[in-house]
Design a protein around this motif. Structure first.
Motif, PDB file in Angstrom:
ATOM      1  N   MET A 156      11.085   1.283 -12.017  1.00 46.69           N
ATOM      2  CA  MET A 156      11.796   0.119 -11.494  1.00 46.69           C
ATOM      3  C   MET A 156      13.271   0.465 -11.392  1.00 46.69           C
ATOM      4  N   ASN A 157      13.651   1.092 -10.264  1.00 48.06           N
ATOM      5  CA  ASN A 157      15.040   1.501 -10.032  1.00 48.06           C
ATOM      6  C   ASN A 157      15.575   2.367 -11.161  1.00 48.06           C
ATOM      7  N   GLY A 158      14.753   3.290 -11.625  1.00 51.21           N
ATOM      8  CA  GLY A 158      15.170   4.207 -12.670  1.00 51.21           C
ATOM      9  C   GLY A 158      14.720   3.813 -14.058  1.00 51.21           C
ATOM     10  N   GLN A 190      18.677   8.299 -13.728  1.00 51.38           N
ATOM     11  CA  GLN A 190      19.324   8.070 -12.438  1.00 51.38           C
ATOM     12  C   GLN A 190      20.429   9.101 -12.263  1.00 51.38           C
ATOM     13  N   GLY A 191      20.307   9.904 -11.236  1.00 52.46           N
ATOM     14  CA  GLY A 191      21.334  10.900 -10.986  1.00 52.46           C
ATOM     15  C   GLY A 191      21.448  11.907 -12.112  1.00 52.46           C
TER      16      GLY A 191
END
Length: 345
Positions: A156-158, A190-191
């Motif tokens: 979910m988004n990272g 993330q990243g």
């Protein structure tokens, strides 16, 4: 015959007779090291160790035309140093379903809390593994939970959350010795950043006693550098033995880093400290190492690790995740030098 075809043949003969075969494969790891170990007292010996070497079978198959997939895994430890295997299916062994809803599985496998050390785990299954300070006596949290049901959310988004519930500790659920436990984690990637926060707890009827802990691990990449941090706080309860309670209630924290020196060579260093509630029960561990990957499957490395024990501690940097296991000496530094090779297949 390649390994996938061989695995399918094994599956046809043993696992799935008379049934259409799933996508089944064989995998494993041969991990050996030559170690010179010194407990700071009378023990200073050369050892050959097999380090969490394993052999496993895994497979999955699509169910119908939707996204639902059934999967399984059977894994056991292999002692390459002595040429024998341990208990069949004694490592992560499970079956489950996955899809858009996430993943559900049941069996015995690493708890969410155990896996949460991942971002900071620079020396996993090697001399200097952080579990030498986090997995002490009965106050142990880096475990495989038996008889466990686990749910993991989709990404979910990272963010990804995991909840595991161990229904009972032994083979059967006995009313007066339930031995249940709960483990949960929240991961974010993330990243350049990766981090996990986890909790695990067991009741007083568990075989290793009542205990709970919180753990956080994080890593951040800066070009060819990676910086990692780790923290764990644990509480052990034993009303009948307050001395043991103080010895096993402890905080562990540390920092480390990795430098990608070349395309295939990595330099690593980690410092960890364990401070128990009992007097004079502090331990520090420092590990440095270099790893060279000859290709994706094969790597070699050299590590040096030292544990500095206070008056009432006797930990070592070598007892966890390896077949070599010897006790340390209170108030003595324990050190080791390791030359290792790991082949993943």
């Amino acid at each position: 015959m390649n390994k996938k075809l061989l695995a399918m043949a094994v599956g046809a003969a043993v696992l799935l007779p008379g049934v259409a075969l799933a996508d089944i494969s064989i995998y494993g790891r041969a991990h050996l090291s030559l170690d010179q170990l010194d407990d700071g007292n009378d023990y200073n010996e050369l050892n050959l160790s097999s380090n969490s070497s394993r052999l496993g079978f895994r497979g999955e198959t699509k169910l119908g035309s939707g996204d639902l997939t059934a999967f399984f895994q059977i894994e056991q430890e292999i002692n390459f140093a002595q040429g024998k295997g341990n208990e069949w299916a004694g490592r992560d062994t499970f079956a489950g379903l996955k899809g858009d809803f996430g993943r559900v599985r049941a069996g015995q496998f690493d708890s969410p809390f155990k896996r949460a050390r991942g971002p900071a785990n620079l020396f996993g299954d090697q001399l200097g593994d952080m579990r030498n300070l986090t997995r002490v006596d009965d106050a142990r949290f880096d475990e495989r939970m038996p008889n466990t049901i686990e749910y993991q959310t989709p990404d979910m988004n990272g963010f990804k959350a995991t909840l595991g519930y161990s229904i009972h500790e032994g083979q059967n659920h006995v009313d007066d010795t339930k031995g249940e436990g709960v483990s949960l984690s929240l991961a974010y990637a993330q990243g350049a950043f990766e981090g996990e926060l986890a909790y695990e707890g067991y009741g007083e009827d568990h075989g290793r006693g009542e205990r709970e802990a919180v753990r956080a691990a994080a890593a951040y990449k800066l070009g060819d550098f990676k910086v990692v941090g780790f923290y764990q706080t644990s509480d052990y309860t034993d009303d009948a033995d307050p001395v043991l309670e103080d010895e096993l209630t402890a905080d562990v924290w540390g920092l480390g880093g990795e430098f990608k020196a070349t395309e295939k060579t990595y330099l690593r260093a980690m410092w960890l400290s364990r401070d128990a509630d009992a007097d004079d029960s502090k331990t520090d561990m420092i590990t440095v190492g270099v790893e060279h990957r000859l290709d994706r499957a094969f790597r070699i490395y050299a590590n040096y690790a030292v544990v500095m024990n206070d008056t009432n501690t006797n930990l070592t940097p070598w007892n966890q995740a390896r077949t070599t296991s010897t006790a340390g000496t209170q108030d003595e530094d324990a050190s080791g030098f390791s030359l290792g090779a790991r082949y993943d297949f």
